[in-house]
Design an enzyme around this catalytic site. Sequence first.
Site, PDB file in Angstrom:
ATOM      1  N   ASP A  51      -9.241  66.097  48.725  1.00 62.09           N
ATOM      2  CA  ASP A  51      -9.151  67.162  47.723  1.00 62.09           C
ATOM      3  C   ASP A  51      -7.948  66.964  46.817  1.00 62.09           C
ATOM      4  O   ASP A  51      -8.012  67.249  45.621  1.00 62.09           O
ATOM      5  CB  ASP A  51      -9.031  68.525  48.413  1.00 62.09           C
ATOM      6  N   ASN A 124      -7.553  75.403  42.003  1.00 62.12           N
ATOM      7  CA  ASN A 124      -7.466  76.174  43.248  1.00 62.12           C
ATOM      8  C   ASN A 124      -6.725  77.489  43.055  1.00 62.12           C
ATOM      9  O   ASN A 124      -7.262  78.557  43.287  1.00 62.12           O
ATOM     10  CB  ASN A 124      -6.703  75.388  44.323  1.00 62.12           C
ATOM     11  N   GLU A 125      -5.445  77.344  42.708  1.00 60.82           N
ATOM     12  CA  GLU A 125      -4.618  78.552  42.656  1.00 60.82           C
ATOM     13  C   GLU A 125      -3.315  78.340  41.908  1.00 60.82           C
ATOM     14  O   GLU A 125      -2.857  77.206  41.737  1.00 60.82           O
ATOM     15  CB  GLU A 125      -4.280  79.065  44.071  1.00 60.82           C
ATOM     16  N   ASP A 153       7.709  86.416  49.992  1.00 60.08           N
ATOM     17  CA  ASP A 153       7.742  84.979  49.661  1.00 60.08           C
ATOM     18  C   ASP A 153       7.061  84.660  48.337  1.00 60.08           C
ATOM     19  O   ASP A 153       7.451  83.724  47.646  1.00 60.08           O
ATOM     20  CB  ASP A 153       7.058  84.168  50.769  1.00 60.08           C
ATOM     21  N   THR A 164     -10.655  78.761  49.742  1.00 60.29           N
ATOM     22  CA  THR A 164     -10.616  78.118  51.065  1.00 60.29           C
ATOM     23  C   THR A 164      -9.371  77.247  51.243  1.00 60.29           C
ATOM     24  O   THR A 164      -9.220  76.599  52.271  1.00 60.29           O
ATOM     25  CB  THR A 164     -11.871  77.240  51.269  1.00 60.29           C
ATOM     26  N   ASN A 167      -4.977  80.051  49.979  1.00 64.08           N
ATOM     27  CA  ASN A 167      -5.399  81.438  50.168  1.00 64.08           C
ATOM     28  C   ASN A 167      -5.947  81.709  51.568  1.00 64.08           C
ATOM     29  O   ASN A 167      -5.662  82.722  52.191  1.00 64.08           O
ATOM     30  CB  ASN A 167      -6.452  81.779  49.103  1.00 64.08           C
ATOM     31  N   SER A 169      -5.323  80.041  54.325  1.00 64.50           N
ATOM     32  CA  SER A 169      -4.282  79.909  55.359  1.00 64.50           C
ATOM     33  C   SER A 169      -3.475  81.179  55.540  1.00 64.50           C
ATOM     34  O   SER A 169      -2.869  81.385  56.586  1.00 64.50           O
ATOM     35  CB  SER A 169      -3.304  78.779  55.004  1.00 64.50           C
ATOM     36  N   ALA A 188       3.769  86.737  52.960  1.00 65.16           N
ATOM     37  CA  ALA A 188       4.826  87.424  53.701  1.00 65.16           C
ATOM     38  C   ALA A 188       5.428  88.606  52.926  1.00 65.16           C
ATOM     39  O   ALA A 188       6.625  88.613  52.608  1.00 65.16           O
ATOM     40  CB  ALA A 188       5.929  86.429  54.095  1.00 65.16           C
TER      41      ALA A 188
END
Length: 267
Positions: A51, A124-125, A153, A164, A167, A169, A188
């Site tokens: 990936d 992804n993000e 955090d 997937t 996010n 995790s 967190a």
Amino acid sequence: MSERIINILAKDDELSKKILLELEEKLDARGFLTTRDFSNEAELSIVIGGDGSFLRSVHENDFPEVPFVGFNTGHLGFFQELSIDDVDKFVENYIKSEFKQESLHLIETSVHYEGGESKLYSVNEMVVKANKSKAVELDVFINSDYLERFFGDGLIVSTPAGSTAYNYSVRGSVVHPKLECIQMTPLAPINSKAFRSLQNSIIVPPNFIIRFEPKKRYEGEIILLNDGEERIFKNVTSVEINLSYKKIYRIVFSKNIYWNNLKDKFL
Ligand code: NAP
Ligand code: MN
């Protein structure tokens, strides 16, 4: 007839190089023009790697309209549908046009800072954090509505395709890529008498804007982690994130690949 060009972009390891040579030989024999230098005239880009390799080639080539397909030689390969034993089957099915094309929406981030503005795109993000592993303090707005003061955090804003990845995790939801939405998931979050923010993720419609306004206490140094690539911005006044009209494309060979892939890679 014009030439049918196929980009083949391989990670720099022995196994990926082996698949690269195999693909070049078999596709050249079928009359395709294969190139290791990305061409925007190509009809397909094959990425050999994990990936991470897929994400890097999409970024390096500025989110091209050429569709992708991936051979997985990485660890997980969530984006990489094909395995190293699939070379012959891939060539046959590709020639017979036995595949579908899918699109993936990107998210776009506008970073406003004293003296300028930058625009970034993610597959992804986008993660917003403070520099030097400090906790980040920021106000969160959904469109013009104030939602919360976040202290923790950081915050992850992910696409359905990225749901997937990071996010997942941190216990964000898995979102089917056919849904058009963005998800914001806290990293967190501190919840105390001094600070209170949502502890679960929220999911908003595609035309909504998630806006962060950092507070001053860590000298305004914000880290934006874009698909795993870190950038530091100083004196940030706001960060706005929304689903982009920009898309990337991939071809898929199997039916129902999403759930099978999810089971295969996670369960
Ligand atoms: P990496 O450290 O190798 O990536 C971490 C893992 O995420 C790899 O196993 C990678 O697969 C997998 N992955 C990437 N995109 C995915 C997706 N959409 N769905 C499911 N798994 C996915 O770094 P990288 O390979 O350059 O990837 C960058 C990504 O790492 C970022 O976009 C972010 O999502 C992720 N990341 C995750 C964490 C975390 O989970 N705690 C922390 C930071 C970054 P491959 O093995 O095939 O590369
Ligand atoms: Mn990787």
